[in-house]
Design an enzyme around this catalytic site. Structure first.
Site, short mmCIF file in Angstrom:
data_model
loop_
_atom_site.label_atom_id
_atom_site.label_comp_id
_atom_site.label_asym_id
_atom_site.label_seq_id
_atom_site.Cartn_x
_atom_site.Cartn_y
_atom_site.Cartn_z
N PHE A 1 50.38 94.88 -0.77
CA PHE A 1 49.87 95.15 -2.12
C PHE A 1 50.89 94.83 -3.19
CE2 PHE A 1 51.88 98.80 -4.14
CZ PHE A 1 52.63 99.33 -3.11
N LYS A 2 52.16 94.73 -2.83
CA LYS A 2 53.19 94.48 -3.83
C LYS A 2 52.99 93.14 -4.54
CE LYS A 2 56.64 97.65 -2.01
NZ LYS A 2 55.99 98.22 -0.81
N ASP A 3 52.24 92.23 -3.89
CA ASP A 3 51.94 90.95 -4.56
C ASP A 3 51.15 91.14 -5.86
OD1 ASP A 3 53.13 89.25 -2.63
OD2 ASP A 3 51.35 89.35 -1.36
#
Ligand SMILES: *Cc1c(COP(=O)(O)O)cnc(C)c1O
Length: 464
Positions: free
Chosen positions: A111-113
């Site tokens: 999810f950090k993208d």
């Protein structure tokens, strides 16, 4: 929009400057002076928007001082075009009232993208405009480093140095960082552990004298406000799909540094109907113990099957504490100073405020692999170990407040060892864009566990 420090002793900043810093100079974290809020009618009107258009609606009030509508639109469209699912953040049903929000379709499968692809592009635009160059420095035990490098790899005005503990990052995670190659990308394998890496980064931020004039360090961990901001959008996206503003969902969030779930809290403050926010933790349960006892107490780090949640302190919790204490910066400065020296207790009022919205659940490795196996048997769906912790916690909360949305924070192929431990009998395949990950050459520098050596390396490897 102006941003203020949770500890009250730092100048307020506009969006451009908050993007270009890390901690506030008083040691606090920046938060918006006042949150934007949407009415039920305004939220109803968002229901037809696709992900980039929704992101534009939600993010505009936060960045309007720094970006025109056209600039923001083109940045957002570029950002989410690199995601490999049409919906960007698809919602998948696992069972009655149980949903999974897949946040792993970005370039590095975590999810950090969502935040770091946006952050890289926002930084690039601001730096180009100002004719400045900056240095990104961060420590990683896995996901942050690869997402940060992937987010900044095309930015000419950013040199990026990511420290990871040599030999202690999984093969997939290390290769996701070290197989990207550009003159501005520097992977430093430190002969130490993650805490050593983190300590070097913190020290470098405090004393930036080793950098040439005109360069400064920018943070890419979730103390950077822009990361939190980007994550608010997908709570709205899932909520709208499940009937907001007419129906309120609950969200279960695999939690480490409290950045992701804090974005859910902000979404609720901005008008999204939200029932419960579930803090799902692994054995590193500092927040679960806090919710259970009112005491915020560090414990030694445990290495688990969900390494991206292996933390001893959740830095973004300070942002929530600021609200729990009615935005009294003196109270926060006093508490956090005391926390430097040992455990602290939160006031009963603050804990009561916290419990109006938050629940917590601790899930150990055994329950994690059990959930991976059960979910695969029941629904034919393969969860990664972080997301599995979220699903266990959502099931624990399900008696009270459905529908439940678990944030699936990583793709199972990033954690093949945990999947093997679950004994489901299938090996998750890497998506096509990463299928050749194990054939590509790696680029990294092994450095001793010595801050001076790291600073020296950085000073001599900056682009002109
Ligand atoms: C970073 C990460 C988390 C924890 O998110 P926080 O914002 O630090 O709470 C959970 N799962 C995965 C896969 C991650 O990479």
């Amino acid at each position: 929009m102006r941003y203020i420090s949770t500890r009250g002793d730092a100048p307020a900043l506009g969006f451009e400057d908050v993007l270009l810093t890390g901690l506030a100079p008083d040691g606090g974290l920046y938060v918006p002076e006042q949150l934007p809020a949407f009415t039920a009618d305004e939220i109803a009107a968002m229901a037809t928007l696709d992900y980039p258009a929704l992101a534009q609606r939600i993010l505009t009030p936060f960045v309007a001082d720094a970006f025109s509508d056209e600039e923001l639109q083109s940045i957002i469209e570029d950002t989410y075009a690199v995601f490999r699912h049409e919906a960007v953040a698809p919602l998948v049903q696992l069972g009655h009232d149980q949903w999974v929000l897949e946040l792993f379709h970005g370039p590095t499968l975590a999810f950090k993208d969502f935040a770091l692809q946006l952050l890289g592009r926002l930084l690039d635009a601001v730096l180009q405009r100002r004719g400045e160059k900056v240095v990104i420095m961060g420590a990683t035990s896995g996901d942050t480093g690869s997402a940060a490098i992937a987010g900044c790899q095309h930015c000419e005005n950013i040199d990026i140095f990511i420290l990871h503990p040599h030999g202690r990052v999984s093969d997939v995670q290390r290769r996701q960082m070290t197989t990207l190659s550009a003159p501005t990308i520097h992977n430093l394998a430190i002969e130490g552990n993650f805490d050593d890496c983190q300590a070097m980064v913190k020290a470098a931020f405090r004393d930036q004298g080793f950098l040439p004039d005109g360069r400064r360090l920018v943070a890419v961990n979730s103390i950077n406000w822009a990361r939190i901001m980007a994550q608010i959008v997908y709570y709205f996206y899932a909520g709208l799909a499940l009937g907001a503003p007419h129906r309120a969902a609950s969200y279960s969030v695999p939690t480490g540094n409290f950045g992701d779930i804090f974005a859910g809290y902000l979404a609720a403050q901005m008008g999204l109907p939200v029932q419960r926010l579930m803090i799902a933790t692994n054995a590193n349960d500092v927040l679960h113990r806090l919710l259970s006892s009112g005491t915020y107490a560090r414990q030694t780090l445990e290495h688990t099957l969900s390494p991206s949640m292996d933390i001893t302190v959740s830095s973004n919790f300070e942002r929530l504490m600021f609200d729990l204490y009615q935005r009294d910066p003196t109270a926060i400065a006093t508490l956090m100073e005391a926390f430097n020296d040992g455990d602290i207790s939160l006031s009963e009022q603050a804990m009561a405020n916290c419990r109006t919205r938050f629940d917590s659940c601790r899930v150990d490795d055994e329950a994690t692999t059990q959930c991976i196996a059960d979910t695969y048997a029941r629904a034919g769906y393969l969860l990664d170990p972080h997301s599995a912790i979220g699903v266990v916690a959502a099931q624990a909360g399900a008696a009270t407040a459905g529908p439940w949305v678990t944030l699936a924070t990583a793709h199972p192929a990033k954690f093949p060892d945990a999947i093997a431990r679950a004994g489901v009998g299938v090996e998750p395949a890497l998506p096509p864009h990463l299928a050749n990950l194990f054939d590509l050459p790696e680029h990294f520098e092994v450095l001793p566990n010595d801050a001076a050596a790291v600073r020296q390396f950085m000073a001599t490897h900056l682009g002109a």
